[in-house]
Design a protein around this motif. Structure first.
Motif, PDB file in Angstrom:
ATOM      1  N   GLU A   1     -12.645 -15.364  -9.508  1.00  0.00           N
ATOM      2  CA  GLU A   1     -13.347 -16.264 -10.439  1.00  0.00           C
ATOM      3  C   GLU A   1     -14.713 -15.680 -10.829  1.00  0.00           C
ATOM      4  N   PRO A   2     -14.739 -14.447 -11.344  1.00  0.00           N
ATOM      5  CA  PRO A   2     -16.036 -13.796 -11.587  1.00  0.00           C
ATOM      6  C   PRO A   2     -16.871 -14.461 -12.673  1.00  0.00           C
ATOM      7  N   THR A   3     -16.228 -15.292 -13.507  1.00  0.00           N
ATOM      8  CA  THR A   3     -16.980 -15.963 -14.583  1.00  0.00           C
ATOM      9  C   THR A   3     -17.180 -17.449 -14.297  1.00  0.00           C
ATOM     10  N   GLY A   4     -16.718 -17.903 -13.143  1.00  0.00           N
ATOM     11  CA  GLY A   4     -16.722 -19.342 -12.863  1.00  0.00           C
ATOM     12  C   GLY A   4     -18.099 -19.954 -12.808  1.00  0.00           C
ATOM     13  N   ALA A   5     -19.124 -19.191 -12.385  1.00  0.00           N
ATOM     14  CA  ALA A   5     -20.475 -19.733 -12.243  1.00  0.00           C
ATOM     15  C   ALA A   5     -21.399 -19.265 -13.367  1.00  0.00           C
ATOM     16  N   LEU A   6     -20.800 -18.670 -14.440  1.00  0.00           N
ATOM     17  CA  LEU A   6     -21.612 -18.101 -15.511  1.00  0.00           C
ATOM     18  C   LEU A   6     -21.476 -18.901 -16.801  1.00  0.00           C
ATOM     19  N   ASP A   7     -22.496 -18.756 -17.648  1.00  0.00           N
ATOM     20  CA  ASP A   7     -22.375 -19.342 -18.988  1.00  0.00           C
ATOM     21  C   ASP A   7     -21.422 -18.472 -19.815  1.00  0.00           C
ATOM     22  N   ARG A   8     -21.091 -18.955 -21.011  1.00  0.00           N
ATOM     23  CA  ARG A   8     -20.060 -18.299 -21.812  1.00  0.00           C
ATOM     24  C   ARG A   8     -20.442 -16.863 -22.153  1.00  0.00           C
ATOM     25  N   HIS A   9     -21.697 -16.652 -22.547  1.00  0.00           N
ATOM     26  CA  HIS A   9     -22.116 -15.313 -22.949  1.00  0.00           C
ATOM     27  C   HIS A   9     -22.074 -14.337 -21.779  1.00  0.00           C
ATOM     28  N   SER A  10     -22.617 -14.779 -20.622  1.00  0.00           N
ATOM     29  CA  SER A  10     -22.615 -13.914 -19.438  1.00  0.00           C
ATOM     30  C   SER A  10     -21.194 -13.648 -18.968  1.00  0.00           C
ATOM     31  N   GLY A  11     -20.333 -14.691 -19.034  1.00  0.00           N
ATOM     32  CA  GLY A  11     -18.941 -14.522 -18.645  1.00  0.00           C
ATOM     33  C   GLY A  11     -18.224 -13.510 -19.509  1.00  0.00           C
ATOM     34  N   GLU A  12     -18.519 -13.542 -20.799  1.00  0.00           N
ATOM     35  CA  GLU A  12     -17.908 -12.579 -21.711  1.00  0.00           C
ATOM     36  C   GLU A  12     -18.352 -11.155 -21.373  1.00  0.00           C
ATOM     37  N   ASP A  13     -19.626 -10.991 -21.038  1.00  0.00           N
ATOM     38  CA  ASP A  13     -20.132  -9.668 -20.665  1.00  0.00           C
ATOM     39  C   ASP A  13     -19.409  -9.128 -19.432  1.00  0.00           C
ATOM     40  N   VAL A  14     -19.218 -10.015 -18.435  1.00  0.00           N
ATOM     41  CA  VAL A  14     -18.543  -9.591 -17.205  1.00  0.00           C
ATOM     42  C   VAL A  14     -17.099  -9.180 -17.496  1.00  0.00           C
ATOM     43  N   LEU A  15     -16.415  -9.944 -18.329  1.00  0.00           N
ATOM     44  CA  LEU A  15     -15.027  -9.606 -18.666  1.00  0.00           C
ATOM     45  C   LEU A  15     -14.947  -8.292 -19.425  1.00  0.00           C
ATOM     46  N   ASN A  16     -15.916  -8.049 -20.291  1.00  0.00           N
ATOM     47  CA  ASN A  16     -15.940  -6.771 -21.008  1.00  0.00           C
ATOM     48  C   ASN A  16     -16.124  -5.606 -20.036  1.00  0.00           C
ATOM     49  N   ILE A  17     -16.992  -5.825 -19.025  1.00  0.00           N
ATOM     50  CA  ILE A  17     -17.204  -4.771 -18.031  1.00  0.00           C
ATOM     51  C   ILE A  17     -15.921  -4.507 -17.250  1.00  0.00           C
ATOM     52  N   LEU A  18     -15.227  -5.572 -16.846  1.00  0.00           N
ATOM     53  CA  LEU A  18     -13.955  -5.397 -16.126  1.00  0.00           C
ATOM     54  C   LEU A  18     -12.953  -4.640 -16.978  1.00  0.00           C
ATOM     55  N   GLY A  19     -12.923  -4.948 -18.293  1.00  0.00           N
ATOM     56  CA  GLY A  19     -12.024  -4.220 -19.195  1.00  0.00           C
ATOM     57  C   GLY A  19     -12.376  -2.746 -19.269  1.00  0.00           C
ATOM     58  N   GLU A  20     -13.663  -2.455 -19.309  1.00  0.00           N
ATOM     59  CA  GLU A  20     -14.093  -1.056 -19.347  1.00  0.00           C
ATOM     60  C   GLU A  20     -13.712  -0.331 -18.060  1.00  0.00           C
TER      61      GLU A  20
END
Length: 649
Positions: A171-190
């Motif tokens: 749940e890496p985005t569970g405690a983040l706002d939408r913008h921060s969550g999107e950044d984390v998902l982009n990093i995981l994709g990279e």
């Protein structure tokens, strides 16, 4: 990168519940190829987090088989599983799990510390990872100074520092706002595009769609496993290089240094708790050192007093013992005996004595007194101290001198108005005598109120007794000679001279031995009380360390998750306990040294005699307490299950 092949067959995980158990995972079969991006989805309680914990070697299955890169996890020891987590896995948690005492750079470096990476190498790599994730300007900020998104980036960098072939994101985005969550998902994709295997656990279907494969779970089972995007992962590029390792002999030293640093940080971060923990040790060590010093000082003072009493003496009397009615008729103990004894190697001096009771008169004042006829050496042999004037010398013995030395009791009785006694003439019986000295009260045995006076023995024999025999001979034994051996030698000498055993000896070493034994007993008793207080202090250290372990369970879980061995955890908590006790020992020694200053300032007659050996022993004792009483809490911390520790709030 090389394929990180993951295979699960028939995996079950059950947890005890009352008298039965609850199955969180039920017969899971799952294969994950190296380089995949897999999302595990499901509602809360579906078992997805339990599955991730087993995949990351944080937990063990109750049944079934889990193989990683061909290795069966069931056959691995806890430290071997820690090696897998350290060398192959990188964890990204929903709540970040950063250590608050460390800055961002320090948090990122932790896995590399346990991997044995050289300090300069890991520091450089951590800086590059943080810069890669846009955190270069925040590298020296603590977690409390970072936003949620920034903390998650730090945790991603931590997951990558040892290579991070398999990224496990819960749940890496569970405690983040939408913008921060999107950044984390982009990093995981990279990261996946660079060749890493990414396993993402989420309950959000939109997040899951960022993966190439979705595994859906419900009630502990896999209900669907589908491919949602095609394409092979790209070859590893920027961040695939592993951190590298130190030589085997440097790595333990580096881990020890890191444990020491973390122990200091933990202790300074909780100053009140640390101070309270130290207090018991400070009191115990101070008590031991001060009491031993006081006991030694008292022992020396007593021995000095004993020496002043002349208790290393032998006193020879006629007869066969005290109370012998025939003793007065025995006239064989004479001056020649005293002179013969004085010449012996074991003798520090010998003096004849005679005595009589008579009246002292000065003006209209009279007092009954014990008049002692003694040799000039008597005062040295018996340790008599002068208050005023002088003692008579050997010429007084030859000249039948009428010089007299009186004690303080005689002085206060005859010259109570403060008149100077020296030079005054008093009547001793009917014999006028001139006072040449006044002795101090001797701290001996018997009535301190009796009046004594001293005249040359020859004068007493000629002017008072009319008899050349002696009441006794007092022999002072040399300090390096055993009194009992001296007694045997003196007995043999006098038996040869007299041709019979018509005398007896009073060995005052018995008094010395009794007093010395008493002081030693008191010292031992005081030391025992101090040791008890030290033991109580050790119990306090153990209790506080147990509390510390319970408060820091999550920290322990994080350290285990990033690859800490059980020995690493135990080492850190032992170091903390030892540091507390060593600091407490040092403060205790200083407090004990300060006690002497305080006592002197208060005008106390107590003397403290400190010895280096007792201080070193006390300091070593404090260190030993840290090891002994810190071992149980440290062992308890090392035995914690990583997944249980991470779940504690």
């Amino acid at each position: 990168m090389s394929s990180a092949f993951i295979s699960l067959r028939g995996v079950r995980r059950e947890f005890p519940s009352g008298e039965g158990s609850i199955a969180a995972l039920r017969d899971i079969d799952l294969d994950i190829a190296g380089g995949e991006f897999v999302a595990i989805v499901g509602a809360s309680g579906s078992g997805k987090s339990t599955l991730m914990n087993i995949l990351g070697c944080l937990d063990r299955p109750t049944a079934g088989e889990y193989r990683f890169a061909g290795r069966s996890i069931a056959t691995l020891t806890p430290d071997e599983q820690a090696e897998l987590r350290r060398e192959h896995f990188g964890f990204i948690f929903q709540r970040y799990h950063l250590l608050p005492e460390l800055n961002a750079l320090g948090n990122v470096e932790i896995p590399a510390v346990y991997a044995g990476v050289a300090p300069t190498r890991r520091h450089d790599l951590a800086e590059r990872l943080l810069a890669r994730l846009g955190m270069a300007d925040r590298a020296h900020h603590r977690p409390s100074q970072l936003s949620g998104g920034q903390q998650q980036r730090v945790s991603i960098a931590r997951a990558l520092i040892n290579g991070g072939e398999v990224i496990l994101a819960d749940e890496p985005t569970g405690a983040l706002d939408r913008h921060s969550g999107e950044d984390v998902l982009n990093i995981l994709g990279e990261l996946n595009a660079e060749g890493r295997t990414v396993i993402l656990v989420t309950h959000d279907s939109a997040v899951a769609m960022r993966a190439r494969r979705v595994v859906e779970m419900s009630d502990g089972r896999i209900v669907e496993d589908r491919i949602v995007a095609s394409g092979a992962p790209a070859a590893a590029t920027t961040l695939t290089a592993r951190a590298g390792h130190e030589s085997s002999w440097c790595a333990p030293i580096d881990r020890l240094t890191e444990s020491f640093r973390m122990a200091v940080l933990a202790l300074t971060s909780h100053r009140l708790r640390t101070t309270l923990t130290m207090l018991g040790i400070v009191i115990g060590i101070a008590s031991v050192v001060a009491m031993v010093a006081l006991g030694e000082g008292s022992r020396r003072k007593v021995l000095n007093n004993i020496a002043d009493l002349g208790t290393n003496t032998l006193e020879i009397f006629p007869g066969n013992g005290f109370g012998d009615t025939r003793a007065a008729k025995i006239k064989t103990l004479v001056l020649a005996d005293a002179e013969a004894l004085a010449r012996q190697d074991y003798a520090a001096g010998a003096t004849p004595t005679v005595s009589t009771s008579t009246t002292l008169r000065y003006a209209s004042i009279e007092a009954s007194a014990q008049v002692n006829g003694v040799g000039a050496d008597y005062f040295a042999v018996k340790g008599v101290k002068l208050k005023a004037g002088r003692f008579f010398d050997a010429s007084a013995e030859r000249d039948l001198s009428q010089e007299i030395v009186i004690d303080e009791n005689a002085e206060s009785t005859l010259f109570g108005g403060g008149e100077d006694a020296i030079g005054k003439t008093i009547l001793v019986g009917k014999v006028p005598c001139t006072i040449i000295g006044v002795t101090r009260k001797q701290q001996g045995f018997g009535s301190s109120g009796s009046i004594s006076a001293f005249i040359a023995y020859s004068s007493v024999q000629a002017r008072f007794l009319g008899d050349n025999s002696l009441r006794s001979v007092v022999l002072r034994v040399k300090d390096n000679v055993d009194n009992d051996l001296a007694e045997q030698a003196a007995t043999q000498l006098l038996e040869r001279r007299h041709g019979a055993r018509d005398f007896f000896l009073f060995n005052t070493s018995d008094i010395r031995s009794a007093i010395t034994a008493t002081t030693q007993t008191m010292t031992a008793l005081i030391a025992a009380i101090a040791v008890i207080s030290l033991f109580v202090g050790g119990i306090g250290v153990m209790n506080i360390m147990l509390v510390s372990v319970s408060e820091r369970v999550k920290e322990i879980g994080v350290r285990m998750a990033v690859g800490a061995r059980r020995s690493d955890i135990m080492q850190q908590f032992l170091i903390e306990a030892v540091l507390v006790c060593m600091a407490g020992g040092a403060l205790g020694v200083l407090a004990a040294l300060g006690a002497a200053v305080v006592f002197r300032a208060l005008g106390s007659t107590f003397s403290f005699v400190y010895s280096g050996s007792s201080i070193v022993a006390a300091f070593g004792c404090s260190t030993l307490i840290g090891v002994v009483f810190g071992w149980l809490p440290a062992r308890g911390a090392a035995q914690l299950d990583p997944v249980d520790a991470l779940a504690r709030e």
